[in-house]
Structures are given as C-alpha cells and as structure tokens.
Design a protein around this motif. Structure first.
Motif, PDB file in Angstrom:
ATOM      1  N   ILE A   5       0.839  -1.201   0.000  1.00  0.00           N
ATOM      2  CA  ILE A   5       0.000   0.000   0.000  1.00  0.00           C
ATOM      3  C   ILE A   5       0.871   1.246   0.000  1.00  0.00           C
ATOM      4  O   ILE A   5       0.595   2.227  -0.700  1.00  0.00           O
ATOM      5  CB  ILE A   5      -0.941  -0.003   1.234  1.00  0.00           C
ATOM      6  CG1 ILE A   5      -1.942  -1.158   1.106  1.00  0.00           C
ATOM      7  CG2 ILE A   5      -1.683   1.325   1.356  1.00  0.00           C
ATOM      8  CD1 ILE A   5      -2.822  -1.349   2.312  1.00  0.00           C
ATOM      9  N   THR A   6       1.973   1.207   0.764  1.00  0.00           N
ATOM     10  CA  THR A   6       2.877   2.367   0.830  1.00  0.00           C
ATOM     11  C   THR A   6       3.490   2.648  -0.532  1.00  0.00           C
ATOM     12  O   THR A   6       3.555   3.790  -0.974  1.00  0.00           O
ATOM     13  CB  THR A   6       3.998   2.107   1.854  1.00  0.00           C
ATOM     14  OG1 THR A   6       3.415   1.792   3.104  1.00  0.00           O
ATOM     15  CG2 THR A   6       4.886   3.323   1.996  1.00  0.00           C
ATOM     16  N   GLU A   7       3.945   1.600  -1.222  1.00  0.00           N
ATOM     17  CA  GLU A   7       4.557   1.782  -2.536  1.00  0.00           C
ATOM     18  C   GLU A   7       3.579   2.379  -3.526  1.00  0.00           C
ATOM     19  O   GLU A   7       3.938   3.176  -4.377  1.00  0.00           O
ATOM     20  CB  GLU A   7       5.066   0.435  -3.055  1.00  0.00           C
ATOM     21  CG  GLU A   7       6.354  -0.028  -2.410  1.00  0.00           C
ATOM     22  CD  GLU A   7       6.848  -1.312  -3.033  1.00  0.00           C
ATOM     23  OE1 GLU A   7       6.025  -2.258  -3.161  1.00  0.00           O
ATOM     24  OE2 GLU A   7       8.029  -1.396  -3.386  1.00  0.00           O
ATOM     25  N   LEU A  29       7.028  11.488 -14.166  1.00  0.00           N
ATOM     26  CA  LEU A  29       6.693  11.278 -12.755  1.00  0.00           C
ATOM     27  C   LEU A  29       5.199  10.995 -12.646  1.00  0.00           C
ATOM     28  O   LEU A  29       4.404  11.540 -13.414  1.00  0.00           O
ATOM     29  CB  LEU A  29       7.003  12.506 -11.900  1.00  0.00           C
ATOM     30  CG  LEU A  29       8.457  12.914 -11.728  1.00  0.00           C
ATOM     31  CD1 LEU A  29       8.784  14.047 -12.689  1.00  0.00           C
ATOM     32  CD2 LEU A  29       8.723  13.354 -10.276  1.00  0.00           C
ATOM     33  N   SER A  30       4.832  10.144 -11.701  1.00  0.00           N
ATOM     34  CA  SER A  30       3.422   9.874 -11.447  1.00  0.00           C
ATOM     35  C   SER A  30       3.218   9.669  -9.953  1.00  0.00           C
ATOM     36  O   SER A  30       4.012   9.010  -9.294  1.00  0.00           O
ATOM     37  CB  SER A  30       2.956   8.633 -12.208  1.00  0.00           C
ATOM     38  OG  SER A  30       1.579   8.396 -11.993  1.00  0.00           O
ATOM     39  N   GLY A  31       2.144  10.251  -9.439  1.00  0.00           N
ATOM     40  CA  GLY A  31       1.837  10.108  -8.025  1.00  0.00           C
ATOM     41  C   GLY A  31       1.220  11.382  -7.483  1.00  0.00           C
ATOM     42  O   GLY A  31       1.249  12.447  -8.115  1.00  0.00           O
ATOM     43  N   LYS A  32       0.683  11.289  -6.294  1.00  0.00           N
ATOM     44  CA  LYS A  32      -0.008  12.424  -5.671  1.00  0.00           C
ATOM     45  C   LYS A  32       0.885  13.660  -5.566  1.00  0.00           C
ATOM     46  O   LYS A  32       0.448  14.797  -5.745  1.00  0.00           O
ATOM     47  CB  LYS A  32      -0.491  12.004  -4.276  1.00  0.00           C
ATOM     48  CG  LYS A  32      -1.319  13.051  -3.562  1.00  0.00           C
ATOM     49  CD  LYS A  32      -1.787  12.517  -2.222  1.00  0.00           C
ATOM     50  CE  LYS A  32      -2.609  13.561  -1.470  1.00  0.00           C
ATOM     51  NZ  LYS A  32      -3.053  13.060  -0.143  1.00  0.00           N
ATOM     52  N   GLU A  33       2.192  13.462  -5.308  1.00  0.00           N
ATOM     53  CA  GLU A  33       3.108  14.581  -5.077  1.00  0.00           C
ATOM     54  C   GLU A  33       3.890  14.988  -6.337  1.00  0.00           C
ATOM     55  O   GLU A  33       4.799  15.817  -6.256  1.00  0.00           O
ATOM     56  CB  GLU A  33       4.116  14.195  -3.977  1.00  0.00           C
ATOM     57  CG  GLU A  33       3.500  13.804  -2.650  1.00  0.00           C
ATOM     58  CD  GLU A  33       2.757  14.984  -2.019  1.00  0.00           C
ATOM     59  OE1 GLU A  33       3.304  16.091  -2.022  1.00  0.00           O
ATOM     60  OE2 GLU A  33       1.618  14.767  -1.540  1.00  0.00           O
ATOM     61  N   ALA A  34       3.544  14.420  -7.501  1.00  0.00           N
ATOM     62  CA  ALA A  34       4.342  14.662  -8.706  1.00  0.00           C
ATOM     63  C   ALA A  34       4.440  16.143  -9.057  1.00  0.00           C
ATOM     64  O   ALA A  34       5.532  16.661  -9.348  1.00  0.00           O
ATOM     65  CB  ALA A  34       3.769  13.873  -9.887  1.00  0.00           C
ATOM     66  N   ILE A  35       3.322  16.847  -9.031  1.00  0.00           N
ATOM     67  CA  ILE A  35       3.325  18.270  -9.404  1.00  0.00           C
ATOM     68  C   ILE A  35       4.006  19.096  -8.319  1.00  0.00           C
ATOM     69  O   ILE A  35       4.799  20.013  -8.609  1.00  0.00           O
ATOM     70  CB  ILE A  35       1.890  18.760  -9.666  1.00  0.00           C
ATOM     71  CG1 ILE A  35       1.286  18.000 -10.858  1.00  0.00           C
ATOM     72  CG2 ILE A  35       1.862  20.266  -9.935  1.00  0.00           C
ATOM     73  CD1 ILE A  35      -0.171  18.280 -11.128  1.00  0.00           C
ATOM     74  N   PRO A 115       9.846  -1.776 -13.513  1.00  0.00           N
ATOM     75  CA  PRO A 115       9.400  -2.058 -14.887  1.00  0.00           C
ATOM     76  C   PRO A 115       7.879  -2.158 -14.971  1.00  0.00           C
ATOM     77  O   PRO A 115       7.251  -2.895 -14.196  1.00  0.00           O
ATOM     78  CB  PRO A 115      10.060  -3.401 -15.203  1.00  0.00           C
ATOM     79  CG  PRO A 115      11.276  -3.428 -14.348  1.00  0.00           C
ATOM     80  CD  PRO A 115      10.883  -2.731 -13.079  1.00  0.00           C
ATOM     81  N   GLY A 116       7.290  -1.403 -15.900  1.00  0.00           N
ATOM     82  CA  GLY A 116       5.851  -1.465 -16.121  1.00  0.00           C
ATOM     83  C   GLY A 116       4.993  -0.827 -15.055  1.00  0.00           C
ATOM     84  O   GLY A 116       3.764  -0.944 -15.079  1.00  0.00           O
ATOM     85  N   GLU A 117       5.598  -0.112 -14.101  1.00  0.00           N
ATOM     86  CA  GLU A 117       4.818   0.382 -12.958  1.00  0.00           C
ATOM     87  C   GLU A 117       3.822   1.469 -13.360  1.00  0.00           C
ATOM     88  O   GLU A 117       2.736   1.573 -12.780  1.00  0.00           O
ATOM     89  CB  GLU A 117       5.736   0.893 -11.843  1.00  0.00           C
ATOM     90  CG  GLU A 117       4.980   1.209 -10.568  1.00  0.00           C
ATOM     91  CD  GLU A 117       5.872   1.471  -9.365  1.00  0.00           C
ATOM     92  OE1 GLU A 117       5.319   1.767  -8.285  1.00  0.00           O
ATOM     93  OE2 GLU A 117       7.109   1.386  -9.498  1.00  0.00           O
ATOM     94  N   PHE A 118       4.154   2.281 -14.354  1.00  0.00           N
ATOM     95  CA  PHE A 118       3.202   3.301 -14.798  1.00  0.00           C
ATOM     96  C   PHE A 118       1.947   2.633 -15.375  1.00  0.00           C
ATOM     97  O   PHE A 118       0.821   3.012 -15.053  1.00  0.00           O
ATOM     98  CB  PHE A 118       3.841   4.217 -15.853  1.00  0.00           C
ATOM     99  CG  PHE A 118       4.903   5.129 -15.309  1.00  0.00           C
ATOM    100  CD1 PHE A 118       4.572   6.362 -14.758  1.00  0.00           C
ATOM    101  CD2 PHE A 118       6.237   4.757 -15.344  1.00  0.00           C
ATOM    102  CE1 PHE A 118       5.560   7.207 -14.254  1.00  0.00           C
ATOM    103  CE2 PHE A 118       7.227   5.593 -14.847  1.00  0.00           C
ATOM    104  CZ  PHE A 118       6.892   6.819 -14.296  1.00  0.00           C
ATOM    105  N   THR A 119       2.151   1.617 -16.216  1.00  0.00           N
ATOM    106  CA  THR A 119       1.017   0.920 -16.817  1.00  0.00           C
ATOM    107  C   THR A 119       0.257   0.119 -15.771  1.00  0.00           C
ATOM    108  O   THR A 119      -0.981   0.038 -15.810  1.00  0.00           O
ATOM    109  CB  THR A 119       1.499  -0.012 -17.946  1.00  0.00           C
ATOM    110  OG1 THR A 119       2.294   0.740 -18.857  1.00  0.00           O
ATOM    111  CG2 THR A 119       0.325  -0.602 -18.697  1.00  0.00           C
TER     112      THR A 119
END
Length: 460
Positions: A5-7, A29-35, A115-119
């Motif tokens: 869950i943390t990851e 970058l992707s995630g809640k804090e990306a911007i 690897p593949g984490e964005f998708t």
C-alpha cells in the motif's frame, strides 16, 4: 512485482524515452506529489496553479544551480495515463542531464519506477483492463503493420469488449442458478435449462473462433517462420540474399556450402517473415553437412511455411513429384518455386506449368519475379480475417485462458445433458467465469500481475 500500500502511494520517476544521447529526453513522474515535487525545483510558473494538459517553459534547478532548460507537461488526476498526477519533463538528451534530474527528484522524495509500474498503476486505477494493459507492451514492440494493428485493436478494447459481453451473459445465468439453490425446497426454476444450453453453445462458438485465431495472431506478433528448402545449389542462399537485398548468406557453385541454417527477417505486406536458409537436402557422407541436413528436416517440420526451391536446369519431373509428395506428408503449407528460369528450356517450363500450375517461376540471381513470390507467400498466410477487423488472439496467456474456458463450458453442457444438480452446475459456470475474468484482470493474483508487468520497459 507486487506492491505494498505504501509503494502504491509513492511518487515514481523514470526515463520514458530510450537510453542514450538524443536531441531530447522525457522524464516521467506519477503520483499524488508529482506536481508539488516538480514545482519545488522548477523556475517558471507556479505549476500547482496551472490547468491540466498544459505545457510550461522554465528551468530545473538544484538550489542555485541550473541543470537544464525544460518543458513541463502537466496531467492532473484523473485526466492522465495513470489516473494520478503526472508530470513529463522534456530535457535535452544528455545522459548527464537525465541522471542529474532523476537524482534530484529522488532526493526530493520520489523513487525510481519499477518495470511497467506506470502501466500497472493505470490498470489498478481503472484506466483499462489487463488485456488492454498487455496490448500497450505489444504496441511498443510492434515491428510491422499487422502487429501494430492487432495491438492497437486490443488496446482500444476490441478484444476486452468481446470477453466482457460473454462474461456478462454468463453471470446472469449463474446468478439465476445460485438463486435456485436458495429456493431448493420449493422446486422452482429461475434459469431455463434450454436457454442456458443455447447461450453456452453460442459462447462456445465465439470462444472457438477466438482460439482458432491464435495461429494467425501468433504469426502477426512473432513473424512467420519460413524455411527455404531444396537440393544443394538450387539457389536457396541466392534467394535469401535477393529477398533481403543484401549478401547475408555465402553463395558458391560448390554444393553443400550452407551447412547450418541462416535466419533473417523480412517485412512483406506489413507482415514479418523469418526466412531460414537451410542446408541442401541430399544424401551425404560428410559428417558436418549431414548434421546440417538433419537440422533442415527438423526446421521443415516446425515451420509455418516452406519454400520448396528447385533448379529448373538441374531437376526433372520425377524428382519434383517425389519431393512434393514428401512435402504433402509433412502437412506444412508450401510454395513450389522454380528457380533459374533464365537458364531453363522453354519446353520443360511449359510442362511444369501444365502439371503444377501453382508453381512460381523466378530467377533469384537476376532478381526476376520476386514480387510474384511475395504475393503468393502473403496469400498463403491468409490475413483476410485480420483485415476485416475481427478480433485476433495474439497473447499466449489469453489463449490458455480461452482453452480452459472452453473446457469449463463443455462441462456445463455435459452437466445439462446429465441433469446434474444446481450446485455442481453453478461450480462449472463459476469456473468458466473465472477463466474469462483472468483475461481482463477481473480475476488476478499478485504473482500474475508481477509476471506481466515485469516484462515492460522501465518508464512505461
């Protein structure tokens, strides 16, 4: 590659363009804090006050040090590939700049993407189903028009739509039979066995069509293994070189020059063919050549297509008929290719045209009539089904699940014929639903997801 869950809450970063020096590179970058993280190191507009799908010019700075002038593309959740906040930073393509930018963000709290984490995040966040996610990887690796179209069709949900429709209809009957179990003492029937049988038979027809399409799908995705076979000095290596338009294979008047197989890929009509030049087929006392002949025979058995090449100036009709009988027994599609028309007698050519009208006549050395050969090859591959827009199965995992679905549906039909009890009937239907759900990801395990997405490149 299961994530805690943390990851899943982490902001991830990776290079989205290929490694190496180029004009530009794109870091994602992707995630809640990306911007927020990007805004902390970006000198330009306040990115947290900008709209989604906008691009902004400025510099990336590490304290007072300017690393590079960049373009920042903003994609605010849920309007992004991952349905999270996504930032894409276009920098100059220096490996030094790329490493400095990525290291800076890692120090700020981002972590390197797997690897593949964005998708995978896109799948987990409901952007698309598992079959569509796998199509993303297929699209990236497509190297022909046919493989590109197949992957694009799947990514847009064509295959998933068919599976979902099948599953929804079966779910309805499953729920009715489960309901009957609750009213077992009252002997009521909510699901007509005749209607269920008609539905299962209809589903089986669709599943069978999808299963049978896998041979074509495998060809589209991986290429057609095509063996060039014939006697020594028939011109096999010359033909391979002519098709490739390069001197790939050694050409010699000495019989038995090719002692092992030589393989290369050619794109014909949007389909990849893996042509294999083999050792000449003949009886030989040369140990090395004999091994090559043996390997040729093995390659012919596993090929999807054989080009039977013979020298018009050095082959008689008896020999041709004998070789064709052997090819017929193999059961592999083949093309009869008569080579060296520039050195043959007209009388023999006319006799051959009469007795074997489907023969293709060429001169590999002069590169004559090679287009006729290519047209014949494409005809045998038979892409008509694919070109009409029908769904074609290209993924071995999907094929395996469809085969198991077919077995389960056949069990349902057997159960109807044998009038088995509702609880066993419900079990067979649930098994069918399970295997269909595996395809689209409605039924998944962490191990399955780890196996699928670990094959993706980092940054996708």
């Amino acid at each position: 590659m299961a994530f805690s869950i943390t990851e899943k809450e982490d902001t991830i970063i990776a290079l989205a363009t290929p490694q190496g020096v180029g004009a530009i590179a794109v870091i994602r970058l992707s995630g809640k804090e990306a911007i927020k993280l990007t805004n902390e190191v970006f000198a330009g507009k306040d990115l947290e006050k900008q709209d989604s799908h906008t691009i902004h010019f400025g510099t990336i700075r590490d304290g007072e040090k300017v690393i590079d002038e960049v373009l920042i593309s903003l994609f605010i959740a849920p309007k992004s590939f991952t349905k999270e906040n996504v930032v894409e930073i276009s920098t100059h393509g220096s490996s030094y700049i790329i490493n400095q930018v990525i290291k800076l963000f890692i120090r700020k709290g981002a972590r390197p993407a797997k690897p593949g984490e964005f998708t995978q995040r896109a799948f987990l966040n409901g952007q698309f189903d598992l079959a569509q996610a796998e199509a993303v990887a297929d699209l990236i690796h497509s190297d022909s028009e046919a493989s590109h179209q197949a992957a694009l069709h799947q990514m847009r949900g064509g295959f998933s739509g068919e599976i979902k429709e099948l599953r929804d209809k079966l779910i309805h009957f499953a729920s009715m039979i489960e309901l009957e179990l609750d009213f077992a003492e009252e002997d009521v029937e909510f699901a007509s066995r005749e209607d269920l049988q008609n539905l299962v038979e209809k589903l089986l027809r669709v599943v069978e069509q999808l299963i049978s399409s896998f041979d074509l799908g495998n060809v589209i995705k991986n290429g057609v293994p095509t063996v060039i076979a014939g006697k020594p000095n028939a011109g096999k290596s010359t033909l391979l070189n002519a098709l490739l338009n390069e001197e790939k294979a050694i050409v010699s008047d000495i019989a038995g020059t090719t002692r092992d197989f030589i393989e290369d890929e050619i794109n014909i009509g949007g389909v990849i063919f893996r042509f294999i030049d083999t050792a000449g087929l003949r009886e030989t006392t040369d140990t090395i050549e004999a091994i090559g002949v043996s390997r040729t025979q093995e390659k012919m058995k596993t090929a999807s297509l054989i080009l039977y090449l013979f020298d018009l100036a050095d082959t008689d009709m008896v020999e041709i008929n004998r070789d064709i009988n052997k090819l017929e027994n193999l059961g592999v599609p083949y093309v009869k290719v008569a080579n060296k028309i520039d050195k043959s007698k007209t009388k023999f050519i006319n006799e051959l045209k009469e007795k074997h009208p489907d023969t293709i006549f060429i001169s590999a050395g002069q590169k004559e009539h090679l287009d006729d050969l290519k047209d014949k090859i494409l005809e045998l591959v038979n892409l008509d089904k694919f070109k009409t827009g029908n769904t074609v199965v290209t993924n071995i995992r999907h094929y395996d699940s469809l085969v198991k679905t077919r077995e389960s549906l056949l069990d349902v039909l057997g159960g109807i014929d044998n009038e088995i009890t509702n609880d066993f009937m419900a079990m067979d239907i649930r098994r069918s639903l399970h295997f269909l759900g595996e395809i689209t990801g409605e039924i998944t395990t962490d191990d399955l997801l780890a196996n699928i997405f670990s094959k993706f490149c980092i940054g996708k």
